[in-house]
Design an enzyme around this catalytic site. Structure first.
Site, PDB file in Angstrom:
ATOM      1  CG  LEU A 169      -2.166   0.902   1.081  1.00  0.00           C
ATOM      2  CD1 LEU A 169      -3.125   0.440  -0.010  1.00  0.00           C
ATOM      3  CD2 LEU A 169      -2.923   0.995   2.410  1.00  0.00           C
ATOM      4  N   GLY A 170       1.725   1.352  -1.021  1.00  0.00           N
ATOM      5  CA  GLY A 170       2.500   2.584  -1.228  1.00  0.00           C
ATOM      6  C   GLY A 170       1.683   3.530  -2.086  1.00  0.00           C
ATOM      7  NE  ARG A 171       5.581   7.267  -4.380  1.00  0.00           N
ATOM      8  CZ  ARG A 171       6.823   7.625  -4.047  1.00  0.00           C
ATOM      9  NH1 ARG A 171       7.056   8.806  -3.546  1.00  0.00           N
ATOM     10  NH2 ARG A 171       7.831   6.815  -4.255  1.00  0.00           N
ATOM     11  CB  ILE A 172       1.466   2.376  -7.375  1.00  0.00           C
ATOM     12  CG1 ILE A 172       2.359   3.375  -8.128  1.00  0.00           C
ATOM     13  CG2 ILE A 172       0.657   1.518  -8.352  1.00  0.00           C
ATOM     14  CD1 ILE A 172       3.482   2.770  -8.945  1.00  0.00           C
ATOM     15  NE  ARG A 195      11.044  -2.901 -12.149  1.00  0.00           N
ATOM     16  CZ  ARG A 195      10.469  -1.755 -12.533  1.00  0.00           C
ATOM     17  NH1 ARG A 195       9.192  -1.727 -12.876  1.00  0.00           N
ATOM     18  NH2 ARG A 195      11.178  -0.639 -12.568  1.00  0.00           N
ATOM     19  CG  ASP A 249       2.412  -3.204 -17.627  1.00  0.00           C
ATOM     20  OD1 ASP A 249       2.248  -3.291 -18.868  1.00  0.00           O
ATOM     21  OD2 ASP A 249       2.945  -2.219 -17.082  1.00  0.00           O
ATOM     22  CD  GLU A 297       9.593  -6.078 -18.405  1.00  0.00           C
ATOM     23  OE1 GLU A 297       8.683  -6.644 -17.802  1.00  0.00           O
ATOM     24  OE2 GLU A 297       9.771  -4.846 -18.408  1.00  0.00           O
ATOM     25  CG  HIS A 308       7.245  -2.573 -18.156  1.00  0.00           C
ATOM     26  ND1 HIS A 308       8.353  -3.060 -17.522  1.00  0.00           N
ATOM     27  CD2 HIS A 308       6.867  -1.490 -17.436  1.00  0.00           C
ATOM     28  CE1 HIS A 308       8.646  -2.311 -16.466  1.00  0.00           C
ATOM     29  NE2 HIS A 308       7.741  -1.345 -16.402  1.00  0.00           N
TER      30      HIS A 308
END
Ligand code: 8YV
Length: 315
Positions: free
Chosen positions: A153-156, A234, A258, A263, A281
């Site tokens: 539960l960070g910024r994103i 990631r 993503d 990749e 991505h």
């Protein structure tokens, strides 16, 4: 006046490239036929490395540029930069946080909706005549009102959760600490318990050696045959081998990804799985965000060469 010398590790949008070329002497590692030869030739002149989140700067690259004082990352993730070597050698590291948060969250939510409601397959259904030939499209699964688990539960993660709240979803999260009553979201410390609770498990945590394969076989199986895993962080955060196996035999219902190990050359088994949505991505890939990322990258480089405080330092 001589321009500062930078090593550019990957391509940037044309507009950013022009601005970089105007301000700096740019050695393009991404265009080099022989990367080792280019590094041997110009490495000692390089004063800063400009890279991208997924490309980073490894030990060998930093060794090849002994006079570099900065690694500037175009992206929020710095997991591909050898931070320890940078710390040991006093090399500063910057990234481009905040400006990409909303777009990454938007794509995560779009992937959940697209996968749950069969948006990609339904488009094909219309185009290839199946609608006329076969009739109704197979039923999807409901999104609104169901349970979301946010791993990180960070910024994103917060931006994803805020969006999902708009769908009336029940939100739980796992993180290092309980963020006490944050918007009524439920803290579930153990990722396996979070996965068992969730219909949709979002992987939104910053990658590091400590988070490698945090989405383990046990977590994947806890999401289960009716559940979905969405990854906009990631690939290393998920045990990809276990993921492919579980998608293949139905122990996991679906995934929307993503990011991939190795990749853009992803494991070819992904291409044969009907229950995975594959994205290249591009979660931060909008004109607006990439423009802001390019600006912040240049602001960090400019501040570094002017001896000023770095706008967004990691270390
Ligand atoms: C990439 C990212 O940097 O922010 C990150 O960590 O991985 C992305 O934003 C972007 O795709 C440019 O390569």
């Amino acid at each position: 006046m001589t321009k500062p010398v930078i090593l550019q590790v990957g391509a940037y949008p044309e507009q950013d490239q022009q601005l970089l070329d105007a301000a700096f002497t740019v050695h393009r590692l991404d265009l080099a036929h022989d990367r080792t030869a280019l590094l041997a030739k110009v490495g000692a002149d390089v004063q800063a490395i400009a890279t991208r989140g997924e490309l980073g700067a490894d030990h060998a690259m930093i060794d090849a540029c002994p006079n570099t004082g900065l690694v500037a990352v175009y992206g929020v993730g710095v997991d591909a930069v050898d931070l320890e070597i940078c710390r040991d050698r006093g090399i500063r590291v910057t990234n481009t946080p905040d400006v990409l948060t909303g777009d990454v969250a938007d794509l995560g939510v779009a992937m959940m909706l697209a996968q749950s409601r069969g948006v990609i397959g339904a488009d094909t259904w219309v185009r290839d005549g199946s609608w006329t030939g076969k009739g109704l499209y197979p039923l999807g699964r409901r999104v609104f009102g169901r349970k979301a688990g946010i791993l990180g539960l960070g910024r994103i993660g917060r931006a994803v959760a805020t969006r999902l709240a708009g769908f009336g979803m029940d939100i739980a999260y796992s993180d290092l600490t309980d963020m006490q009553n944050i918007k009524g979201w439920t803290f579930i410390a153990d990722p396996v318990d979070l996965a068992r609770h969730a219909d949709f498990l979002f992987v939104t945590l910053a990658a590091s050696p400590a988070t490698r394969h945090i989405v383990s076989k046990d977590v994947i199986e806890a999401v289960g045959p009716e559940g979905m895993i969405i990854n906009v962080s990631r690939a290393s955060n998920i045990d990809e081998q276990a993921l492919i196996a579980a998608l293949g035999d139905g122990r996991l219902g679906a995934a929307a990804l993503d990011v991939f190990e190795g990749e853009p050359a992803l494991d070819p088994r992904f291409l044969k799985l009907p229950n995975v949505l594959l994205q290249p991505h591009h979660a931060s890939g909008t004109v607006e965000t990439r423009k802001a990322m390019g600006q912040l990258l240049r602001d960090n480089l400019t501040a570094f060469f002017a001896g000023q405080d770095l706008p967004t330092p990691i270390q």
